[in-house]
Design an enzyme around this catalytic site. Structure first.
Site, short mmCIF file in Angstrom:
data_model
loop_
_atom_site.label_atom_id
_atom_site.label_comp_id
_atom_site.label_asym_id
_atom_site.label_seq_id
_atom_site.Cartn_x
_atom_site.Cartn_y
_atom_site.Cartn_z
N CYS A 189 43.95 45.42 47.47
CA CYS A 189 42.79 45.88 47.98
C CYS A 189 42.65 45.41 49.66
O CYS A 189 41.71 45.38 50.51
CB CYS A 189 41.36 45.28 47.45
SG CYS A 189 41.62 43.44 47.21
N ASP A 199 47.93 42.93 40.51
CA ASP A 199 46.81 43.34 41.12
C ASP A 199 45.72 42.27 41.70
O ASP A 199 44.80 41.99 41.10
CB ASP A 199 45.87 44.24 39.95
CG ASP A 199 44.68 44.77 40.65
OD1 ASP A 199 44.47 44.79 41.80
OD2 ASP A 199 43.89 45.38 39.80
#
Ligand code: SAM
Length: 352
Positions: free
Chosen positions: A309, A282
């Site tokens: 993201c 992540d």
């Protein structure tokens, strides 16, 4: 500068519409695919141009009235002028396009985008800036501030914090306002979509695994929800405050290490049962560094779950893994409605 008439063909990742003038791409923010507009060229380069809308001659049926008085001037939102279901369609096609174009990935196993239950009032924190008595956000493409009284994508509790801050005379600087107090470490911004994201990750992890390496683990948001599936968990993050939070109430299975993933990943993946190892990634928007990508290629854990993201860096990194791993699923999540941001989860299995 001159004005051109364009039909908007697409909305590209980043939020701008693109039309063509004699084949040259012209990028125009705050447009909708399919509509006819007139735009003033603000920057003309050899291969592309930038422009601003002066007239929407034939609006899209997806065009709606933005809710926020600062929309268009504020650098935060890109899509308030587009109805929510079309925002979701746009983001889905952007993920497909970026993975194909940058990652050279064909046959993308794209799942339906996970919407945000609240398209407004979802942010549990915002950062505003104070300068010379003005409190607000930066203007689009500039470091000048707009005075902001209320931010409609922030939760009511956050807007109350903003009101309190504005009522005080505060020194110049940056202020992060939160819906609830907690340690100053990374936390997911949209509570409902974060829960959906965590549930998705739990569902993607096979049962009876030996080792979870949670790279960029923060305070263990994912690792702690996955304890039952593993014999051992190792989390790595260079934020020692996040690691301290992760180390509060740890079980004997869990180890959280403060350090650089670039330096520590190879040894964390060393000497384990590769067939029962899951690597969760992540990273920040910059994606994975070269050393991380090399360590993954060399150690080849059976399952990779990559939470991103930034679809562009995800596409680059997945392109690198193409020969050693199969992409089983790609799931976009709308963590940030009204903005151009997209969260994506990629599930990969090692090819044997
Ligand atoms: C997108 S956040 C994810 C945090 C966590 N997974 C969560 O959901 O709360 C990225 C995290 O990566 C950490 N980070 C960024 N670059 C790093 C690096 N090179 N090595 C270790 N940690 C890093 C940051 O401190 C941050 O906690």
């Amino acid at each position: 500068m001159r004005t051109v008439d364009l039909q908007i063909e697409d909305i590209v990742f980043g939020g701008k519409g693109v039309g063509r003038e004699h084949g040259k791409a012209v990028f125009v923010p705050f447009t909708v695919d399919g509509e006819f507009i007139s735009a003033k060229i603000t920057r003309d380069k050899k291969k592309l141009a930038e422009a601003e809308v002066v007239d929407v001659r034939k609006p899209s049926s997806h065009r709606i009235e933005p809710r926020c008085p600062y929309f268009g001037r504020c650098g935060g939102c890109a899509y308030q002028h587009i109805d929510y279901s079309h925002q979701l369609e746009i983001k889905t096609s952007q993920v497909r396009d970026v993975l194909q174009r940058i990652g050279q990935i064909k046959d993308i196993p794209l799942r339906s985008i996970v919407p945000s239950p609240s398209p407004y009032a979802y942010r549990n924190r915002i950062t505003v800036h104070a300068e010379d008595g003005v409190i607000g956000y930066f203007r689009r493409d500039s470091h000048r501030l707009i005075d902001v009284e209320c931010c409609p994508i922030a939760m009511d509790e956050v807007n109350r914090e903003l009101k309190d801050l504005r009522a005080r005379k505060v020194p110049d600087g940056h202020y992060t306002l939160r819906a609830r107090s907690g340690p100053r470490i990374f936390s997911q911004t949209n509570d409902a979509v974060a829960t959906a994201l965590r549930d998705l990750v739990i569902a993607l992890v096979p049962p009876n695994q030996q080792l979870l390496v949670d790279a960029y683990c923060g305070a263990g948001f994912f690792a702690k929800a996955l304890i039952d599936k593993f014999e051992r968990i190792v989390g790595i993050d260079w934020d020692r405050f996040a690691i301290a939070a992760a180390n509060e109430n740890v079980t004997a299975k869990e180890t959280y290490v403060a350090g650089d993933v670039e330096a520590g990943l190879r040894s964390a993946l060393h000497e384990c049962d590769k067939d029962r190892t899951v690597l969760l990634l992540d990273p920040p928007a910059t994606g994975l560094g070269l050393r991380v990508r090399e360590a993954i290629g060399d150690t080849a854990p059976a399952t990779l779950i990559y939470i991103s993201c930034n679809p562009s860096t995800l596409a680059r990194d997945l392109g690198d893994f193409r020969h050693g791993f199969e992409i089983r699923s790609i799931t976009p999540l709308d963590m940030f409605p009204q903005t151009a941001e997209i969260e994506v989860v990629a599930e990969l299995r090692r090819l044997d």
